[in-house]
Design an enzyme around this catalytic site. Sequence first.
Site, PDB file in Angstrom:
ATOM      1  N   HIS A 143     -20.964  11.155 -10.581  1.00  0.00           N
ATOM      2  CA  HIS A 143     -21.163  10.576  -9.090  1.00  0.00           C
ATOM      3  C   HIS A 143     -20.387  11.469  -8.211  1.00  0.00           C
ATOM      4  CE1 HIS A 143     -23.606   7.071 -10.245  1.00  0.00           C
ATOM      5  NE2 HIS A 143     -23.307   6.666  -9.272  1.00  0.00           N
TER       6      HIS A 143
ATOM      7  N   HIS B 229     -13.973   5.045 -12.667  1.00  0.00           N
ATOM      8  CA  HIS B 229     -13.713   6.382 -13.304  1.00  0.00           C
ATOM      9  C   HIS B 229     -12.049   6.505 -13.420  1.00  0.00           C
ATOM     10  CE1 HIS B 229     -17.643   8.145 -14.264  1.00  0.00           C
ATOM     11  NE2 HIS B 229     -17.939   7.831 -12.970  1.00  0.00           N
TER      12      HIS B 229
END
Length: 253
Positions: free
Chosen positions: A154, A210
């Site tokens: 992403h 993340h």
Amino acid sequence: MAAIGRIVDNLADFWRRSYTRAYLACLFLFITFLGSFFKKKELVPESYFSNSRNVLNVYFVKISWGWTLGLLLPFILLSNTYKKPWTFVLKRLTSLPVATLIWYFCTEAFCLIEEITGSCYESDTMQVIHGNITTKAACRKAGFIWDGFDISGHSFILAYSALVIVEEMMAVSHIPSSDRNVFLNCLYIALNVIVAIWLLMFTSTSIYFHDFWHKLLGTFFGIMGWCVTYVVCFPKFSLPGLPPKESEEKKDP
């Protein structure tokens, strides 16, 4: 229609400055550091964007490269044909396959790294390992959790897409307002909206998802993909070359 033209003029004036585009790359790094700090300290409460099933993530980010190509292809065709031969347009269109190759190579590399560094665990507590399951696909099929070094796709794709878009949008700067049609103006505004969405979702990723190093590396590779092409290589070669710019750029104050 005149209002749309004025909006395009203002946006084009903002993006035409080379330092604005360079600052955008720095902004992605800044958001990565700040968002990761907020995540570690849990300073931002759960929100709509902390759910990966939010509308923008499902219908935009998951197919972000499709949105990027789908808008850039007609935009390059229309904006690069103004007072330019078709040979120039065809050369410029090769920037999209180049960008797609970079996107494909990086995302595949990220998946491979996660695969070779990962292990299969029974739950997110990471206490019971299933050493007999050696692939991510088999692990997930069995209902377990695969944990490896997961470079943020992403962070990569949102940063890279936004930087590619703002470079290609420079082509509008060489077309006078009176010669731009409504469709081109709407495409230009749509590209700006997409860049805003990518920035919003990049921020969301930095705050909620993340680990720091996963996001930093994803962002770094996104910026490097832009830098190698639009900053280093494209200015030196006519194929694909850079987007056309106004012949006499306004001097920055």
